[in-house]
Each structure stands twice: as C-alpha cells, then as structure tokens.
Scaffold this motif. Structure first.
Motif, PDB file in Angstrom:
ATOM      1  N   PRO A 196      53.777  20.147 -34.170  1.00  0.00           N
ATOM      2  CA  PRO A 196      52.970  20.242 -35.371  1.00  0.00           C
ATOM      3  C   PRO A 196      52.046  19.050 -35.612  1.00  0.00           C
ATOM      4  CG  PRO A 196      55.106  19.352 -35.931  1.00  0.00           C
ATOM      5  CD  PRO A 196      55.050  19.465 -34.435  1.00  0.00           C
ATOM      6  N   PHE A 197      51.738  18.279 -34.571  1.00  0.00           N
ATOM      7  CA  PHE A 197      50.873  17.123 -34.811  1.00  0.00           C
ATOM      8  C   PHE A 197      49.459  17.576 -35.134  1.00  0.00           C
ATOM      9  CE2 PHE A 197      53.830  14.915 -31.690  1.00  0.00           C
ATOM     10  CZ  PHE A 197      54.633  14.457 -32.714  1.00  0.00           C
ATOM     11  N   THR A 198      48.933  17.056 -36.226  1.00  0.00           N
ATOM     12  CA  THR A 198      47.600  17.508 -36.630  1.00  0.00           C
ATOM     13  C   THR A 198      46.614  16.361 -36.774  1.00  0.00           C
ATOM     14  OG1 THR A 198      48.523  17.496 -38.855  1.00  0.00           O
ATOM     15  CG2 THR A 198      48.248  19.627 -37.803  1.00  0.00           C
ATOM     16  N   ASN A 199      47.114  15.124 -36.716  1.00  0.00           N
ATOM     17  CA  ASN A 199      46.247  13.950 -36.834  1.00  0.00           C
ATOM     18  C   ASN A 199      45.387  13.941 -38.080  1.00  0.00           C
ATOM     19  OD1 ASN A 199      46.605  14.293 -33.656  1.00  0.00           O
ATOM     20  ND2 ASN A 199      46.606  12.166 -34.329  1.00  0.00           N
ATOM     21  N   LEU A 200      46.025  14.216 -39.181  1.00  0.00           N
ATOM     22  CA  LEU A 200      45.335  14.161 -40.459  1.00  0.00           C
ATOM     23  C   LEU A 200      45.540  12.786 -41.092  1.00  0.00           C
ATOM     24  CD1 LEU A 200      46.356  17.640 -41.885  1.00  0.00           C
ATOM     25  CD2 LEU A 200      44.028  16.889 -41.447  1.00  0.00           C
ATOM     26  N   VAL A 201      44.612  12.425 -41.972  1.00  0.00           N
ATOM     27  CA  VAL A 201      44.761  11.195 -42.745  1.00  0.00           C
ATOM     28  C   VAL A 201      45.000  11.609 -44.207  1.00  0.00           C
ATOM     29  CG1 VAL A 201      43.622   9.083 -43.524  1.00  0.00           C
ATOM     30  CG2 VAL A 201      43.280   9.881 -41.170  1.00  0.00           C
ATOM     31  N   PHE A 202      46.169  11.266 -44.719  1.00  0.00           N
ATOM     32  CA  PHE A 202      46.497  11.576 -46.112  1.00  0.00           C
ATOM     33  C   PHE A 202      46.236  10.338 -46.959  1.00  0.00           C
ATOM     34  CE2 PHE A 202      48.978  14.635 -43.693  1.00  0.00           C
ATOM     35  CZ  PHE A 202      48.697  15.813 -44.377  1.00  0.00           C
ATOM     36  N   ILE A 203      45.422  10.509 -47.987  1.00  0.00           N
ATOM     37  CA  ILE A 203      45.075   9.380 -48.849  1.00  0.00           C
ATOM     38  C   ILE A 203      45.766   9.527 -50.192  1.00  0.00           C
ATOM     39  CG2 ILE A 203      43.184   8.200 -50.055  1.00  0.00           C
ATOM     40  CD1 ILE A 203      41.358   9.181 -47.791  1.00  0.00           C
ATOM     41  N   LEU A 224      57.706   9.011 -46.212  1.00  0.00           N
ATOM     42  CA  LEU A 224      57.855   8.470 -44.861  1.00  0.00           C
ATOM     43  C   LEU A 224      59.294   8.610 -44.347  1.00  0.00           C
ATOM     44  CD1 LEU A 224      55.720   5.289 -45.476  1.00  0.00           C
ATOM     45  CD2 LEU A 224      55.157   7.069 -43.809  1.00  0.00           C
ATOM     46  N   ARG A 225      60.239   8.472 -45.271  1.00  0.00           N
ATOM     47  CA  ARG A 225      61.656   8.518 -44.886  1.00  0.00           C
ATOM     48  C   ARG A 225      62.000   9.868 -44.262  1.00  0.00           C
ATOM     49  NH1 ARG A 225      66.241   9.280 -47.605  1.00  0.00           N
ATOM     50  NH2 ARG A 225      65.137   9.951 -49.471  1.00  0.00           N
ATOM     51  N   ALA A 226      61.421  10.920 -44.810  1.00  0.00           N
ATOM     52  CA  ALA A 226      61.844  12.252 -44.372  1.00  0.00           C
ATOM     53  C   ALA A 226      60.870  12.908 -43.390  1.00  0.00           C
ATOM     54  CB  ALA A 226      62.006  13.134 -45.598  1.00  0.00           C
ATOM     55  N   ASP A 227      59.794  12.223 -43.048  1.00  0.00           N
ATOM     56  CA  ASP A 227      58.768  12.866 -42.222  1.00  0.00           C
ATOM     57  C   ASP A 227      58.386  11.937 -41.075  1.00  0.00           C
ATOM     58  OD1 ASP A 227      56.510  14.032 -41.133  1.00  0.00           O
ATOM     59  OD2 ASP A 227      55.601  14.534 -43.063  1.00  0.00           O
ATOM     60  N   LEU A 233      54.721  11.196 -39.849  1.00  0.00           N
ATOM     61  CA  LEU A 233      53.822  10.513 -40.770  1.00  0.00           C
ATOM     62  C   LEU A 233      54.068   9.009 -40.670  1.00  0.00           C
ATOM     63  CD1 LEU A 233      51.859  11.424 -43.067  1.00  0.00           C
ATOM     64  CD2 LEU A 233      53.780  11.249 -44.650  1.00  0.00           C
ATOM     65  N   ALA A 234      53.004   8.212 -40.605  1.00  0.00           N
ATOM     66  CA  ALA A 234      53.193   6.759 -40.561  1.00  0.00           C
ATOM     67  C   ALA A 234      52.209   6.086 -41.504  1.00  0.00           C
ATOM     68  CB  ALA A 234      52.988   6.248 -39.134  1.00  0.00           C
ATOM     69  N   ALA A 292      46.596   7.536 -32.479  1.00  0.00           N
ATOM     70  CA  ALA A 292      46.765   7.610 -31.028  1.00  0.00           C
ATOM     71  C   ALA A 292      48.206   7.946 -30.651  1.00  0.00           C
ATOM     72  CB  ALA A 292      46.341   6.297 -30.382  1.00  0.00           C
ATOM     73  N   SER A 293      49.150   7.656 -31.551  1.00  0.00           N
ATOM     74  CA  SER A 293      50.550   7.986 -31.246  1.00  0.00           C
ATOM     75  C   SER A 293      50.853   9.452 -31.586  1.00  0.00           C
ATOM     76  CB  SER A 293      51.499   7.061 -32.029  1.00  0.00           C
ATOM     77  OG  SER A 293      51.541   7.469 -33.379  1.00  0.00           O
ATOM     78  N   GLY A 294      49.845  10.163 -32.083  1.00  0.00           N
ATOM     79  CA  GLY A 294      50.021  11.590 -32.370  1.00  0.00           C
ATOM     80  C   GLY A 294      50.549  11.877 -33.757  1.00  0.00           C
ATOM     81  N   LYS A 295      50.645  10.832 -34.586  1.00  0.00           N
ATOM     82  CA  LYS A 295      51.162  11.054 -35.941  1.00  0.00           C
ATOM     83  C   LYS A 295      50.024  11.196 -36.942  1.00  0.00           C
ATOM     84  CE  LYS A 295      55.460   8.632 -35.215  1.00  0.00           C
ATOM     85  NZ  LYS A 295      56.487   7.814 -35.799  1.00  0.00           N
ATOM     86  N   ASP A 296      50.379  11.718 -38.118  1.00  0.00           N
ATOM     87  CA  ASP A 296      49.436  11.731 -39.226  1.00  0.00           C
ATOM     88  C   ASP A 296      49.529  10.378 -39.925  1.00  0.00           C
ATOM     89  OD1 ASP A 296      48.708  14.321 -38.689  1.00  0.00           O
ATOM     90  OD2 ASP A 296      50.136  15.198 -40.092  1.00  0.00           O
ATOM     91  N   CYS A 297      48.414   9.989 -40.525  1.00  0.00           N
ATOM     92  CA  CYS A 297      48.333   8.642 -41.099  1.00  0.00           C
ATOM     93  C   CYS A 297      48.332   8.720 -42.628  1.00  0.00           C
ATOM     94  CB  CYS A 297      47.034   8.013 -40.589  1.00  0.00           C
ATOM     95  SG  CYS A 297      46.737   6.369 -41.195  1.00  0.00           S
ATOM     96  N   LEU A 298      49.121   7.837 -43.229  1.00  0.00           N
ATOM     97  CA  LEU A 298      49.185   7.785 -44.688  1.00  0.00           C
ATOM     98  C   LEU A 298      48.500   6.506 -45.159  1.00  0.00           C
ATOM     99  CD1 LEU A 298      50.471   9.197 -47.190  1.00  0.00           C
ATOM    100  CD2 LEU A 298      52.485   7.767 -46.828  1.00  0.00           C
TER     101      LEU A 298
END
Ligand code: 5GP
Length: 230
Positions: free
Chosen positions: A37-44, A61-64, A67-68, A128-134
């Motif tokens: 399910p990697f989507t490389n979205l940026v959540f603001i 972050l704890r449960a997902d 997401l980083a 680049a690590s395939g995670k979504d960014c917070l």
C-alpha cells in the motif's frame, strides 16, 4: 479566429519549482518500485499551537509503520525533555541561515519570532524508503508545500472546539511566558483564517476520536491515490 486565452492571475506564493521537482521525482521513482500500500503521499498537519498536533502525530506514527515524520530544523531553544534529531534539529541562527543559503529547505517560515524549516533531505529520505511522509508544520509552510506538490499531498487542519480550550492547553503546558502565550493566540487567530484552504479539518476535542478520524482520512487518501495512479 481563436479566442485569446486570458492570462492566469499572478499568485503571491510561487513554488520553488526546481526544488519541488526533485522531491516529486524521488516520490515517483519510489512509488514505481514500491508495492501497495505504499503511496508516497505527504500528509500535512497544521493548526494552532496547543491544538494537540504533536500528540496526534505521535499516535498516528505509533500505529502506522508506513508513515514517517519529517523532523524539522528550528532556531527555538529545546524544551525540557526534547532531544536533538527527535523533536527537532536545533540550529543556531547561523546554521539555519547557512542551510537556507545552501537550499536545504523545502520550505521555511518564521513562527513566533523563530525560524522553522522542512529539510529536503528528511523528506527525500522518507519518500525514497517507500513510506508516506508526515509534516507537522505551520499554515504558511503547509500551504506552500500544498501548492507545490498538488495531489501528492493531503492537508489536515487540527483545531480545538474553542479559544478557551486553547488557552487552557497552552497554559497547562506551562512552557511559554505570558508574551509568548499572547503571540501564540494571535497566530492561532491568523491560522484559522486559512483553515478553509485545508482539505480536511479535524476538531481535537477528545484525542482518541481525533486520531481515529485522522486515520480514516489517511486511509481514504491512500485508496484514492492508489486508484488514481492505477
Ligand atoms: P513549536 O515551537 O510549538 O514546536 O512549533 C511552533 C509552530 O511551528 C507549530 O505550528 C509547528 O507546526 C510549526 N513548525 C514546526 N516545524 C516547522 C517547519 O519545518 N516549517 C514550518 N513552516 N513550520 C513548522
């Protein structure tokens, strides 16, 4: 004869297109390689200070694990218990200015008289690590990143039910003097005038409910993004 195409109105905030291009390229490359399910979205996540954005982000972050958090740089002093590289990279003004000159920031802004900036390297590393960014950043920065990234980013404004609650939380935190509390309240009023430009608004009355609602937003955004690119 073809009708003349009217010129687009000038916007006051212009994205720094080359910098943003680098970030979106990295996002695209990572998305190509990464399985669902990697989507490389940026959540603001933005909103008044005291609205509970920090705790909300920690819970998300704890449960997902997809997401980083992008750790920002700031010139403000560390609060008790804060650690370099965990809450922030605490820079001197000279270090911050040098990073700006070296084009190290995706965006930066002055908030309550201190400088805060999103480090390009942090966002690049996460995508680049395939995670979504917070990103937990103020409204000025949030809108700048939104304008630049378009559909790659999802904006969420976190607020409290009323100002009384906000004052109570800031005072309870007991980390600011009276002048700083006043400045944070004035900023909160200004930030609320931009609330309508955020895609989602979450009212943090009870933390558990706010976390649940934000998780649903994240899930929905990932599904929408995945179906749009497939
Ligand atoms: P605090 O000093 O309470 O940690 O943060 C003050 C404000 O700065 C908060 O609204 C926070 O979201 C914002 N902020 C933190 N990091 C950044 C950043 O990298 N860029 C921008 N524009 N704002 C930030």
């Amino acid at each position: 004869m073809m009708p003349e195409i009217p010129e687009m109105p000038e916007t006051t905030e212009k994205p720094e297109t080359t910098e943003i291009q680098e970030i979106t390229d990295i996002a695209k490359k990572a998305a190509d390689k990464a399985p669902a399910p990697f989507t490389n979205l940026v959540f603001i996540i933005s909103g008044p200070s005291g609205a509970g954005k920090g705790t909300l982000c920690q819970e998300l972050l704890r449960a997902d694990k997809n997401l980083a958090l992008s750790v920002s740089a700031t010139t403000r002093a560390p609060r008790p218990g804060e650690r370099y590289g965990r809450e922030y990279y605490f820079y001197t003004q000279e270090e911050f200015d040098a990073a700006r000159r070296a084009e190290g920031f995706l965006e930066w802004a002055e908030v309550h008289g201190r400088c805060y900036g999103t480090l390009k390297k942090e966002v690049e590393k996460i995508l680049a690590s395939g995670k979504d960014c917070l990103l937990e950043i103020d409204v000025q920065g949030g809108l700048r990143v939104r304008q630049a990234l378009g559909r790659n980013c999802v904006t969420i404004f976190v607020d409290v039910p009323d100002n009384k609650e906000l004052i109570r939380r800031i005072v309870r935190r007991n980390q600011e003097n009276e002048e700083e509390i006043r400045s944070r309240m004035a900023t909160a009023d200004w930030e609320r005038t931009r609330k309508g430009q955020y895609r989602y608004v979450v009212i943090n009355n009870r933390l558990r409910d706010a976390v649940e609602e934000t998780r649903k937003i994240i899930k929905k955004a990932r599904e929408e993004y995945a179906s749009a690119i497939n």
